[in-house]
Write a protein that holds these residues in place. Structure first.
Motif, PDB file in Angstrom:
ATOM      1  N   TYR A  34      31.834  38.862  37.429  1.00 55.86           N
ATOM      2  CA  TYR A  34      31.955  37.776  38.083  1.00 55.86           C
ATOM      3  C   TYR A  34      32.472  39.160  39.671  1.00 55.86           C
ATOM      4  O   TYR A  34      33.071  39.884  39.792  1.00 55.86           O
ATOM      5  N   SER A  36      30.499  40.344  43.415  1.00 54.47           N
ATOM      6  CA  SER A  36      30.471  39.851  44.598  1.00 54.47           C
ATOM      7  C   SER A  36      29.900  40.862  45.490  1.00 54.47           C
ATOM      8  O   SER A  36      30.493  42.498  45.116  1.00 54.47           O
ATOM      9  N   TYR A  38      29.334  41.463  49.934  1.00 57.42           N
ATOM     10  CA  TYR A  38      29.834  41.644  51.081  1.00 57.42           C
ATOM     11  C   TYR A  38      28.806  42.174  52.273  1.00 57.42           C
ATOM     12  O   TYR A  38      28.597  43.692  52.037  1.00 57.42           O
ATOM     13  N   PRO A  46      33.434  40.107  56.891  1.00 59.76           N
ATOM     14  CA  PRO A  46      32.136  40.340  56.055  1.00 59.76           C
ATOM     15  C   PRO A  46      31.933  39.150  55.556  1.00 59.76           C
ATOM     16  O   PRO A  46      32.469  37.911  55.646  1.00 59.76           O
ATOM     17  N   LEU A  48      29.864  36.994  52.513  1.00 48.75           N
ATOM     18  CA  LEU A  48      29.625  36.376  51.254  1.00 48.75           C
ATOM     19  C   LEU A  48      27.881  36.003  50.696  1.00 48.75           C
ATOM     20  O   LEU A  48      27.493  35.610  51.722  1.00 48.75           O
ATOM     21  N   TYR A  51      26.735  36.420  44.912  1.00 47.19           N
ATOM     22  CA  TYR A  51      28.766  36.260  43.912  1.00 47.19           C
ATOM     23  C   TYR A  51      27.871  36.440  42.345  1.00 47.19           C
ATOM     24  O   TYR A  51      27.065  35.672  41.857  1.00 47.19           O
ATOM     25  N   ASP A  52      29.175  35.749  41.626  1.00 44.80           N
ATOM     26  CA  ASP A  52      28.903  35.720  40.165  1.00 44.80           C
ATOM     27  C   ASP A  52      27.350  36.460  39.903  1.00 44.80           C
ATOM     28  O   ASP A  52      26.959  36.296  39.063  1.00 44.80           O
ATOM     29  N   TYR A  89      29.257  45.513  50.733  1.00 50.55           N
ATOM     30  CA  TYR A  89      31.117  45.834  49.770  1.00 50.55           C
ATOM     31  C   TYR A  89      30.744  45.110  48.678  1.00 50.55           C
ATOM     32  O   TYR A  89      30.667  43.917  48.740  1.00 50.55           O
ATOM     33  N   TYR A  93      36.064  41.267  39.608  1.00 45.86           N
ATOM     34  CA  TYR A  93      37.190  40.534  39.414  1.00 45.86           C
ATOM     35  C   TYR A  93      37.599  41.473  38.615  1.00 45.86           C
ATOM     36  O   TYR A  93      36.909  42.373  37.640  1.00 45.86           O
ATOM     37  N   ASN A  96      43.698  38.959  35.329  1.00 49.36           N
ATOM     38  CA  ASN A  96      45.248  39.111  35.915  1.00 49.36           C
ATOM     39  C   ASN A  96      44.822  38.478  37.143  1.00 49.36           C
ATOM     40  O   ASN A  96      46.112  38.609  38.393  1.00 49.36           O
ATOM     41  N   ASN A  97      44.170  37.737  37.780  1.00 44.45           N
ATOM     42  CA  ASN A  97      43.595  37.017  38.953  1.00 44.45           C
ATOM     43  C   ASN A  97      43.810  38.181  40.163  1.00 44.45           C
ATOM     44  O   ASN A  97      43.998  38.366  41.126  1.00 44.45           O
ATOM     45  N   ASN A  98      43.146  39.879  40.227  1.00 42.94           N
ATOM     46  CA  ASN A  98      43.315  40.468  40.644  1.00 42.94           C
ATOM     47  C   ASN A  98      41.880  40.446  40.799  1.00 42.94           C
ATOM     48  O   ASN A  98      41.129  40.824  40.187  1.00 42.94           O
ATOM     49  N   PHE A  99      41.665  41.944  42.383  1.00 43.57           N
ATOM     50  CA  PHE A  99      39.961  41.416  42.596  1.00 43.57           C
ATOM     51  C   PHE A  99      40.037  43.402  43.332  1.00 43.57           C
ATOM     52  O   PHE A  99      40.952  43.710  43.486  1.00 43.57           O
ATOM     53  N   PHE A 101      37.732  46.100  45.425  1.00 39.85           N
ATOM     54  CA  PHE A 101      36.731  46.407  46.108  1.00 39.85           C
ATOM     55  C   PHE A 101      36.141  47.069  46.204  1.00 39.85           C
ATOM     56  O   PHE A 101      36.815  48.730  45.681  1.00 39.85           O
ATOM     57  N   THR A 103      33.871  51.301  47.301  1.00 36.37           N
ATOM     58  CA  THR A 103      34.146  51.922  48.363  1.00 36.37           C
ATOM     59  C   THR A 103      33.280  51.946  49.830  1.00 36.37           C
ATOM     60  O   THR A 103      33.413  52.551  50.773  1.00 36.37           O
TER      61      THR A 103
END
Lengths: 110, 119
Positions: A34, A36, A38, A46, A48, A51-52, A89, A93, A96-99, A101, A103
């Protein structure tokens, strides 16, 4: 959660290819497909691009491609064009539903 | 056409508060999880907070936990970010972003609203 590591800059002449790396850990990039990418032009939102790991949204040129190996993902821009000059960028994923980015990498078209 | 339009940014003194809004249109807002992402001047993107489609679940970056509150009004198709106890380190452009239906990427972003914390 630490930011993913990207090179600060990359460059290429028109028509050439440039590849940007995005290094994380087994808890983010290495743990999920997961990732992605940008594109961000100065003062803009940004956009997209990938993705994936390797899928392109509708409307994104096929000059943009993505891949991943272990804890490092990559974005390749082939056939560089002037409008590709921007900041890029990655994001992953991280469970725990967190992402998280990356640098950021400034791509310059010479 | 999907649109996300942020508002509410501005200049605020350290210790102050601000509420950001993100008005959504062109899609079924109540079906999507939404996020806030910020970008300090000349710096990279940093995830701030997210909320589930029905508002029942929220999450925050450690740097804003206890100070920021994300919420939404699905009837008004609007996302909010209440920011309290602001510090100079919170100075940034704040973007709202839609999490795609698959839950793996941010497929639409607003244009951002600038928050400047300064005395």
């Amino acid at each position: 959660q630490s930011a993913l590591t990207q090179p600060p800059s990359a460059s290429g002449s028109p028509g050439q290819s440039v590849t940007i790396s995005c290094t994380g850990t087994s808890s983010d990039v290495g743990g999920y497909n997961y990732v992605s990418w940008y594109q961000q032009h100065p003062g803009k939102a940004p956009k997209l691009m990938i993705y994936d790991v390797s899928k392109r949204p509708s409307g994104v040129p096929d000059r943009f491609s993505g891949s991943k190996s272990d804890n490092t993902a990559s974005l390749t821009v082939s056939g560089l064009q002037a409008e590709d000059e921007a900041d890029y960028y990655c994001s992953s994923y991280a469970g725990n539903n967190n992402f998280v980015f990356g640098t950021g990498t400034k791509v310059t078209v010479l | 056409e999907v649109q996300l339009v942020e508002s509410g940014g501005g200049l605020v003194q350290p210790g102050g508060s601000l509420r950001l809004s993100c008005a959504a249109s062109g899609f079924a807002f109540s079906n999507y999880w939404m996020h806030w992402v910020r970008q300090a001047p000349g710096k990279g993107l940093v995830w701030v907070s997210r909320i589930t489609n029905d508002g029942s679940g929220t999450s925050y970056a450690d740097s804003v936990k206890g100070r920021f509150t994300i919420s939404r009004d699905n009837a008004k198709k609007t996302l909010y970010l209440q920011m309290n106890s602001l510090g100079v380190e919170d100075t940034a452009v704040y973007f709202c972003a839609r999490l795609d239906y698959g839950g793996t990427d941010f497929d639409y972003w607003g244009q951002g609203t600038l928050v400047t914390v300064s005395s």
